[in-house]
Design an enzyme around this catalytic site. Sequence first.
Site, PDB file in Angstrom:
ATOM      1  N   LYS A 209     -11.364  -0.413  -1.520  1.00 50.98           N
ATOM      2  CA  LYS A 209     -11.478   1.032  -1.596  1.00 50.98           C
ATOM      3  C   LYS A 209     -10.830   1.479  -2.894  1.00 50.98           C
ATOM      4  O   LYS A 209     -10.009   0.760  -3.461  1.00 50.98           O
ATOM      5  CB  LYS A 209     -10.890   1.705  -0.381  1.00 50.98           C
ATOM      6  CG  LYS A 209      -9.461   1.401  -0.097  1.00 50.98           C
ATOM      7  CD  LYS A 209      -9.114   1.843   1.320  1.00 50.98           C
ATOM      8  CE  LYS A 209      -7.767   1.289   1.735  1.00 50.98           C
ATOM      9  NZ  LYS A 209      -7.678   1.071   3.162  1.00 50.98           N
TER      10      LYS A 209
ATOM     11  N   ASP B 199      -5.645   2.651  -3.700  1.00 55.83           N
ATOM     12  CA  ASP B 199      -6.951   2.487  -3.056  1.00 55.83           C
ATOM     13  C   ASP B 199      -7.318   3.654  -2.138  1.00 55.83           C
ATOM     14  O   ASP B 199      -8.477   3.836  -1.821  1.00 55.83           O
ATOM     15  CB  ASP B 199      -7.074   1.127  -2.336  1.00 55.83           C
ATOM     16  CG  ASP B 199      -6.017   0.900  -1.279  1.00 55.83           C
ATOM     17  OD1 ASP B 199      -5.118   1.758  -1.126  1.00 55.83           O
ATOM     18  OD2 ASP B 199      -6.085  -0.147  -0.606  1.00 55.83           O
ATOM     19  N   ARG B 200      -6.341   4.453  -1.720  1.00 52.67           N
ATOM     20  CA  ARG B 200      -6.677   5.583  -0.845  1.00 52.67           C
ATOM     21  C   ARG B 200      -6.849   6.862  -1.657  1.00 52.67           C
ATOM     22  O   ARG B 200      -6.375   6.956  -2.787  1.00 52.67           O
ATOM     23  CB  ARG B 200      -5.569   5.820   0.183  1.00 52.67           C
ATOM     24  CG  ARG B 200      -5.427   4.673   1.143  1.00 52.67           C
ATOM     25  CD  ARG B 200      -4.446   4.990   2.247  1.00 52.67           C
ATOM     26  NE  ARG B 200      -4.436   3.891   3.193  1.00 52.67           N
ATOM     27  CZ  ARG B 200      -3.934   3.941   4.417  1.00 52.67           C
ATOM     28  NH1 ARG B 200      -3.365   5.055   4.828  1.00 52.67           N
ATOM     29  NH2 ARG B 200      -3.981   2.904   5.208  1.00 52.67           N
TER      30      ARG B 200
ATOM     31  N   SER C  72       0.815  -1.217   0.000  1.00 52.60           N
ATOM     32  CA  SER C  72       0.000   0.000   0.000  1.00 52.60           C
ATOM     33  C   SER C  72       0.848   1.266   0.000  1.00 52.60           C
ATOM     34  O   SER C  72       1.660   1.468  -0.887  1.00 52.60           O
ATOM     35  CB  SER C  72      -0.956  -0.047   1.184  1.00 52.60           C
ATOM     36  OG  SER C  72      -1.851   1.030   1.137  1.00 52.60           O
ATOM     37  N   HIS C  73       0.708   2.061   1.029  1.00 59.14           N
ATOM     38  CA  HIS C  73       1.352   3.378   1.081  1.00 59.14           C
ATOM     39  C   HIS C  73       2.709   3.319   1.772  1.00 59.14           C
ATOM     40  O   HIS C  73       3.359   4.349   1.904  1.00 59.14           O
ATOM     41  CB  HIS C  73       0.446   4.326   1.857  1.00 59.14           C
ATOM     42  CG  HIS C  73       0.025   3.700   3.149  1.00 59.14           C
ATOM     43  ND1 HIS C  73      -0.988   2.763   3.200  1.00 59.14           N
ATOM     44  CD2 HIS C  73       0.507   3.801   4.392  1.00 59.14           C
ATOM     45  CE1 HIS C  73      -1.105   2.341   4.448  1.00 59.14           C
ATOM     46  NE2 HIS C  73      -0.209   2.949   5.194  1.00 59.14           N
TER      47      HIS C  73
ATOM     48  N   ASP D  45      -0.857   1.866  -3.906  1.00 59.62           N
ATOM     49  CA  ASP D  45      -1.586   0.871  -4.702  1.00 59.62           C
ATOM     50  C   ASP D  45      -2.925   1.388  -5.210  1.00 59.62           C
ATOM     51  O   ASP D  45      -3.725   0.616  -5.741  1.00 59.62           O
ATOM     52  CB  ASP D  45      -1.784  -0.408  -3.886  1.00 59.62           C
ATOM     53  CG  ASP D  45      -2.625  -0.185  -2.647  1.00 59.62           C
ATOM     54  OD1 ASP D  45      -2.542   0.916  -2.066  1.00 59.62           O
ATOM     55  OD2 ASP D  45      -3.378  -1.096  -2.256  1.00 59.62           O
TER      56      ASP D  45
ATOM     57  N   ASP E 233      -2.758   6.666  -3.124  1.00 58.02           N
ATOM     58  CA  ASP E 233      -1.585   6.095  -2.449  1.00 58.02           C
ATOM     59  C   ASP E 233      -0.862   5.085  -3.336  1.00 58.02           C
ATOM     60  O   ASP E 233      -1.161   4.952  -4.528  1.00 58.02           O
ATOM     61  CB  ASP E 233      -1.993   5.458  -1.117  1.00 58.02           C
ATOM     62  CG  ASP E 233      -2.749   4.170  -1.311  1.00 58.02           C
ATOM     63  OD1 ASP E 233      -3.426   4.037  -2.350  1.00 58.02           O
ATOM     64  OD2 ASP E 233      -2.665   3.285  -0.445  1.00 58.02           O
TER      65      ASP E 233
HETATM   66  C1  G1P Z   1      -4.838   0.808   8.305  1.00 57.43           C
HETATM   67  C2  G1P Z   1      -6.076   1.674   8.371  1.00 57.43           C
HETATM   68  C3  G1P Z   1      -7.283   0.899   7.921  1.00 57.43           C
HETATM   69  C4  G1P Z   1      -7.032   0.340   6.518  1.00 57.43           C
HETATM   70  C5  G1P Z   1      -5.729  -0.448   6.492  1.00 57.43           C
HETATM   71  C6  G1P Z   1      -5.383  -0.897   5.081  1.00 57.43           C
HETATM   72  O1  G1P Z   1      -4.974  -0.298   9.161  1.00 57.43           O
HETATM   73  O2  G1P Z   1      -6.278   2.158   9.686  1.00 57.43           O
HETATM   74  O3  G1P Z   1      -8.405   1.726   7.936  1.00 57.43           O
HETATM   75  O4  G1P Z   1      -8.088  -0.487   6.114  1.00 57.43           O
HETATM   76  O5  G1P Z   1      -4.660   0.356   6.989  1.00 57.43           O
HETATM   77  O6  G1P Z   1      -5.178   0.191   4.228  1.00 57.43           O
HETATM   78  P1  G1P Z   1      -4.319  -0.360  10.632  1.00 57.43           P
HETATM   79  O7  G1P Z   1      -2.861  -0.099  10.466  1.00 57.43           O
HETATM   80  O8  G1P Z   1      -4.974   0.743  11.418  1.00 57.43           O
HETATM   81  O9  G1P Z   1      -4.652  -1.724  11.142  1.00 57.43           O
HETATM   82 ZN    ZN Z   2      -3.376   1.388  -0.233  1.00 57.15          ZN
END
Ligand code: G1P
Ligand code: ZN
Length: 543
Positions: A376, A281-282, A113-114, A279, A277
Site C-alpha cells: 500500500k 504505506d497508509r 508501521s504506525h 512507514d 503513517d
Molecule cells: C492491520 C490492518 C490490516 C493491515 C495491517 C498492516 O492488521 O487491519 O488491514 O494490512 O494492519 O498494516 P491487523 O492488526 O488487523 O491484523
Molecule cells: Zn504502515
Amino acid sequence: MTVREIATTAYSDQKPGTAGLRKKVRVFAQPHYLENFVQSIFDCVPTLRGATLVIGGDGRYHNREAIQTVLAMAAANGVARAVVGQHGLLSTPAASHLIRTLDAAGGFLLTASHNPAGPDGDFGIKFNVKGGGQASETLTRQIHAQSQHIHRYVISDAAAIDIDTLGSHTVEAMQVEIIDSVEAYAELMQSLFDFEAMRAWLRQGHRICFDAMHAVTGPYARRILVEQLGARAEAVLGGVPLEDFGGGHPDPNLVYARHLADLAFGDDAPDLIAASDGDGDRNMILGRGIFISPGDSLAMLAAHLHRLPGYRSGLRGIARSMPTSRAADRVAQALNIPLHETPTGWKFFCNLLDADQITLCGEESFGTSSAHAREKDGLWAVLAWLNVLAASGSSVQQIATRHWQRFGRHYYQRHDYEDLSHEAAQAIMHQLQTRLPTLVGQSLGAWTVSQADSFTYHDPVDGSVAGDQGLRIICADEARIVVRLSGTGTQGATLRLYLERYVSPQGDLAQTPEAALAELAARARDICQLEALSGRTAPTLVT
Ligand code: G1P
Ligand code: ZN
C-alpha cells in the site's frame, strides 16, 4: 574483516503477524534476537546469495543499529549487493518499488508501521520478496519454523558503514550502495500522475496540507509536494523524521490525527488535508468539511482513476480486504470489472497484482494502492486525490456527494477492543463461531441475517486456501458485521469489530457514521457477548 559463526539459541516468540515480526524494542534488543530472525530469513531464501538486497526502514529508534546488523549478516550470507536508503530511510512503498526495479531478490524493511517508536516503543522487521511483495504465508511459516530451530548465524565483524552519505562501500565481498531514498519513487509518481495539472491547480491558489507525522514520508513529501509541485513549505507538517516520531502515534486516523480533522472542519480549511503513517504505506484523506473513509476513498478513486495518466486505459479489476466496506463493489459493478474479496493483509493482493487481474486495491485500515507497487502506498493515494481534484475541478466534498448520490452510501466504522486478555478474545471468537449457523434467518434489529460464516479465501491465482480469516454476519446488501482478531498487536489481544450499513441514493446520505451505525454497533456487541466475556462496555478506539 572476517565472517564469524556465532552459536545461538532459539527464541520461542518469533512468529510473524499480519505484516512481519513486531515486538517491543526491548525484545529486539535482547542478545541475538534480531540476528536469529534475520538468519532464519537467509536460511529460507537461498536466492539472496549472489543477488541484490534492498534495506531501509521508517527511521524509528533502533533502525540504524539494525541496519548495520542486517548489512553485516547479508555480507556473511553471500549477498552480492546491498542497496540502502540514505540515513537508513525507505518508505515501505519506495522499498517495494526498488526491489521491483532493481530486480532484487528481496528486501528487509525495518518498521513497525504506525506503532509508536522510541526505547519503550515498538520495532519490527519485514521481509519482502522478489517483485516487491510481502513474504507469502508459506514462506512466513518456513521462516518461523526455522527460527524455532536456529542454533547458529553468520556475521561479518566489519566496522559499521556510513549510511548518511551517498556512496559505495564494500563489506566482505558485498558491495553496498547508499542511495537517495526518494528519487526512484518520485520518478514513479511522475509516470503515473499529471504533475503539470497539479502544479497548475496549486498555482490557482488551491491548498494542500500533508502531515508526515515526523515519520518516513517527510523527505518524500518535501521533495514531491513542495519542490516538484510547488506547494508552500508550510504545506508539509512533521516533515522531519524523528526516532520517536516526535512522541506521537503516526497512525493517520480520526483519533491519532485529530488535529487534521479539526483543520478540515475549521474555518479556512485547505482543499485537501492528508497524512501518512510511520512507514508511509497508509493514508488519510480529508477535504474542506469532510472526512473520506478509506472504503469510500477506494470506491471514489476507482470511479475517477481513468482521468489520470497512468490509468487512462481503465481498471482491470479491484480488490478489497473482506472487512473493508463494499462501496468499491458498486463501482466495480458499474465499470463491469471483477471485484475480489481477500483476507486482511496486503500480501493477499500481490498474486492478483502479479497476475494482472486488478489495478486498484485497498483496505479499511487506511491502505490504498495500485498495480504500480506491491505494497500500500500512502503518498500515492494523496497524489491520486490531488490529481483527481486538479483534473475534475471539483472539491473533495463535491466528489463525495456526487458519488453517494449515484451509488448510495456505505456508512462504516471499525471498533477496536485493545489489550484484551488472550483468553477473553478467544472466548468471544469461539462462542460467536459456534453460534454462527443459528444466526441465519434471525433478525438483527431492522435487518435479517442472510449469511453467517467464517471467511475462507481461495486464491484464484495459485489455488492456495486461507481459512479463519474473520467471522462475518451479513444482512444482504444492507448491513454487515465482521469480527476478527488483530495480527499486528504487540500487547494482549485486539478484537476488531467492523460495522457497515448501506443507505441507497434515495435514503438519508447526510448522517454521521456514529448515528447511522449506533443500532448495528449495539447489536454487534450483544452478538459478541462482549461485556459478559471481556467486561468491556465500549471500544478503546473507533476509526
Ligand atoms: C492491520 C490492518 C490490516 C493491515 C495491517 C498492516 O492488521 O487491519 O488491514 O494490512 O494492519 O498494516 P491487523 O492488526 O488487523 O491484523
Ligand atoms: Zn504502515
